[in-house]
Design a protein around this motif. Structure first.
Motif, short mmCIF file in Angstrom:
data_model
loop_
_atom_site.label_atom_id
_atom_site.label_comp_id
_atom_site.label_asym_id
_atom_site.label_seq_id
_atom_site.Cartn_x
_atom_site.Cartn_y
_atom_site.Cartn_z
N ARG A 158 0.82 -1.22 0.00
CA ARG A 158 0.00 0.00 0.00
C ARG A 158 0.85 1.26 0.00
NH1 ARG A 158 -3.48 -2.14 4.28
NH2 ARG A 158 -4.83 -3.59 3.21
N HIS A 159 1.90 1.23 0.83
CA HIS A 159 2.73 2.44 0.94
C HIS A 159 4.20 2.10 0.77
CE1 HIS A 159 -0.86 4.29 2.50
NE2 HIS A 159 -0.92 3.38 3.44
N PRO A 160 4.60 1.64 -0.39
CA PRO A 160 6.03 1.38 -0.58
C PRO A 160 6.79 2.70 -0.51
CG PRO A 160 4.89 1.25 -2.68
CD PRO A 160 3.84 1.42 -1.64
N LEU A 161 7.93 2.70 0.17
CA LEU A 161 8.68 3.94 0.32
C LEU A 161 9.93 3.98 -0.56
CD1 LEU A 161 8.47 4.50 4.19
CD2 LEU A 161 7.23 5.72 2.39
N HIS A 162 10.66 2.88 -0.58
CA HIS A 162 11.91 2.89 -1.34
C HIS A 162 11.62 2.92 -2.85
CE1 HIS A 162 15.96 1.90 -2.60
NE2 HIS A 162 16.35 2.07 -1.35
N PRO A 163 12.31 3.78 -3.60
CA PRO A 163 12.04 3.86 -5.04
C PRO A 163 12.21 2.51 -5.74
CG PRO A 163 13.58 5.58 -4.36
CD PRO A 163 13.34 4.72 -3.16
N TYR A 164 13.06 1.65 -5.19
CA TYR A 164 13.23 0.33 -5.79
C TYR A 164 11.97 -0.51 -5.61
CZ TYR A 164 14.93 -4.37 -6.69
OH TYR A 164 15.06 -5.63 -7.18
N THR A 165 11.42 -0.48 -4.39
CA THR A 165 10.19 -1.24 -4.13
C THR A 165 9.06 -0.72 -5.02
OG1 THR A 165 10.95 -1.26 -1.84
CG2 THR A 165 8.75 -2.10 -2.27
N VAL A 166 8.98 0.60 -5.15
CA VAL A 166 7.93 1.20 -5.98
C VAL A 166 8.06 0.69 -7.42
CG1 VAL A 166 7.01 3.37 -6.89
CG2 VAL A 166 7.78 3.25 -4.52
#
Lengths: 340, 323
Positions: free
Chosen positions: B242-250
């Motif tokens: 729901r709330h990925p923070l790291h640009p890699y995860t996104v």
């Protein structure tokens, strides 16, 4: 509409020591100009054998035992190996699953792609060929294309190797590109890049794509029409929206229910399809999916269902769509009546 | 005794492989996490990110270069192979490839009984037979299957044999290294449901490694995202989607193909550009900066630490803490 590919009642078998494996048992479909069609199924469903039959690249004991394959109106079944070589690459090209093993490790990638050009146009000079390969590498977005011609496959990552394979397949601007699980061996991030690339080259070149995969997500991203295969037969055919929203075969419904989407309720168990795929040496007399089907009736086990038409471009091989099928507990009847 | 230690705790785990030219592959670099009893931690990342190396180091197939591994609060990273034996019983592994991980020359019975024999669990042949047929029944195979060889089974059935072998010692920790990625979609759900059933029944703790992010979200309580040997984000499973923070995860999340044609055709996809850099010479600073759309000078020079951004949500990214 213009048919690029027309497959009629294709039967392909492999003759093994334990018997005849009937991998494809009567498959008919067409691919139109510029469309992308998906063939979905699990291992052993006959989806790869169908594509290899079109390419006439069946290994070892594989034989087309019946039916016809017409490419641009020309019959391919029965053509000699030499005649087939002039068609392969030029009119129809293929990308394979494993970019690690489908390139020759001893030959620089530029030469491997150049060979494709050379084999269809011997008049091309070496310099012209190299220039064309650089163009192709730029088209598939290999960075610093001019410097990578002399690189060997091992110097490339999996995603880059698959780009080389795509460049090779596109070299002679085929009318039909067959992609057999081209992203299965790749990570999601690289898969995403390759799918984007295929979409954009299709737009640029206007070719047709036949996309073979087990991943419904990939199909949803790329294809406009889907064939669902099981036990060597096409079980359902429909446009991409109907397959997901109005599936008319219990196998398709099962496939959709067994993948979690990102909004899946975690407390709810996934609904797997019980059992395992049929043995194709002794395929079931009736519907191949009947032993795993929660709605199977007696006729399903005894007699192969015919293809029922259920609307524009939508067809399904399932007895539940028969006029005489019971309507109570029939998931397809209710659905059909619910349609406007 | 006020609080049970987590079943698995990993602190600063590091695994380097020497390669020619006095270089090292930074397979796992300073990774820390813990998993409590009955819970599942999912580890995700692209191939080459170190998730499998991490699993194999925890189970001591590989020797750790540095860091601590605690099983039930007891340190196992410094034990020798002989001292390790009683702990091996508590941790088992399910492998990715059900074709390569079963010995082709052993019957299914022998494959499943091998852990029992290695740990001298059974006092008689009869007891062994009973345990094996009980286990076979529980993974949905029957007694007749015991005398067959692995090649007579389908991929899904083989993976059931692999699960039976891993669970017969009643372990506490099971490391599942991509247990379903070699299976067909219709079979994947069967295996996942079986793993969840055993987890509830036996209070198993799972370390679940996979690259299929939607399946990981479905099975895991917590998820850790690895990039080039490092843990870059870790939090509760739903939170990370729901709330990925790291640009890699996104980027990773937006690369997943959605099995919904309307959503797939409507959404604007960002995805990830480029390839994973070499783990022999990982980029300085934040290892993701070469592919990150937001990279700044700070990212190129200073390695971000894994810090808590909101309750229970850890991320290693300068951008999150600078805004």
């Amino acid at each position: 509409m213009e048919h690029i590919l027309e497959v009629q009642d294709l039967h392909t078998s492999f003759l093994t020591s334990s018997g005849e494996v009937k991998a494809v048992r009567g498959v008919s479909f067409t691919v139109e100009k510029g469309e992308s069609i998906g063939i979905v199924g699990e291992s052993g469903s006959g989806k790869s054998v169908t594509s290899l039959s079109v390419m006439q690249l069946l290994a070892g004991t594989g034989r087309i035992v019946g039916g016809s394959v017409k490419l641009n109106g020309r019959e391919l079944v029965g053509l000699s190996a030499k005649e087939m070589r002039t068609i392969r690459g030029k009119e129809v090209a293929m990308i394979f699953q494993d970019p690690m093993t489908s390139l020759n490790p001893l030959i620089p990638v530029g030469e491997q792609v150049g060979e494709m050009l050379w084999s269809h146009d011997k008049a091309l000079s070496k310099a012209e060929r190299e220039a064309r390969v650089v163009d192709l590498f730029q088209m598939v977005r290999i960075p610093e294309a001019d410097k990578r011609l002399k690189s060997f496959p091992h110097e490339f990552s999996g995603g880059m190797r698959q780009r080389v394979m795509i460049a090779m397949a596109l070299a002679c601007k085929p009318d039909l590109l067959i992609a057999d699980e081209p992203t299965t061996a790749l990570d999601v991030s690289i898969q995403d890049q390759i799918l984007k690339l295929m979409r954009s080259v299709q737009k640029e070149m206007g070719m047709s794509i036949m996309f073979i995969t087990h991943d419904l997500g990939v199909v949803a991203e790329l294809c406009s029409r889907v064939l669902v295969m099981y036990g060597g037969l096409i079980m359902e055919e429909a446009n991409i929206f109907d397959i997901f929203e109005q599936p008319l075969h219990p196998y398709t419904m099962g496939l959709i229910a067994s993948i979690p989407d990102l909004n899946q309720d975690k407390k709810k168990r996934l609904q797997p399809i019980i059992g395992s795929p049929p043995d194709m040496i002794h395929p079931p007399a009736g519907c191949p999916f009947a032993p795993r089907c929660p709605y199977a009736c007696r006729i399903c086990l005894e007699e192969l269902p015919p293809v029922f038409r259920a609307g524009e471009g939508h067809s399904s091989r399932c007895w539940l769509l028969d006029e005489d099928a019971p309507s109570t507990g029939n998931p397809l009847k209710n659905r059909k009546e619910g349609q406007p | 005794m006020n609080r049970q230690p987590p079943v698995l705790q990993v602190e600063g785990l590091t695994k380097h492989f020497p390669v020619s030219g006095h270089k090292v592959v930074h397979a796992v670099d300073d990774v820390s996490f813990s998993v409590s009893r009955g819970k599942t931690l999912g580890l995700v990342g692209e191939s080459g990110c170190g998730k499998s190396s991490c699993a194999r180091t925890i189970i001591r197939i590989y020797e750790p270069t540095a860091g601590r591994i605690l099983l039930d609060g007891e340190e196992i990273s410094t034990l020798n192979q002989k001292q390790l034996l009683p702990y091996r019983k508590k941790m088992q592994m399910i492998f990715q490839d059900p074709y390569a991980s079963l010995n082709a020359r052993m019957t299914v019975h022998d494959i499943i009984a091998e852990p029992l024999r290695a740990h001298r669990v059974c006092s008689s042949r009869q007891e062994e037979n009973e345990m094996v047929s009980d286990m076979l029944a529980r993974v949905g195979l029957n007694k007749e299957h015991a005398n067959r060889y692995a090649h007579e089974f389908s991929g899904g059935q083989r993976q059931r044999v692999g699960i039976a072998r891993a669970l017969i010692l009643k372990p506490e920790l099971v490391i599942c290294d991509e247990p379903i990625s070699a299976l067909d979609v219709s079979i994947q759900a069967q295996v996942v449901n079986m793993l969840r059933h055993f987890q509830e029944e036996l209070a198993l703790t799972y370390l679940f490694i996979a690259h299929d992010l939607s399946m990981v979200r479905y099975v895991s309580d917590d998820v850790g995202v690895m990039y080039l040997g490092q843990l870059v984000e870790k939090c509760e499973a739903d939170e990370i989607y729901r709330h990925p923070l790291h640009p890699y995860t996104v980027g990773l999340l937006s690369s997943i193909p959605v099995p919904n044609p309307r959503m797939a055709k409507a959404r604007e996809k960002s995805g990830l550009e480029g390839d994973l850099p070499s783990p022999i010479d990982p980029p300085a600073g934040c290892r993701f900066h070469t592919r990150c759309p937001y990279a700044t000078e700070q990212c190129r020079q200073e390695m971000p630490q894994l810090k808590e951004a909101s309750s229970g949500h850890f991320v290693a990214c300068h951008r999150i803490f600078n805004r």
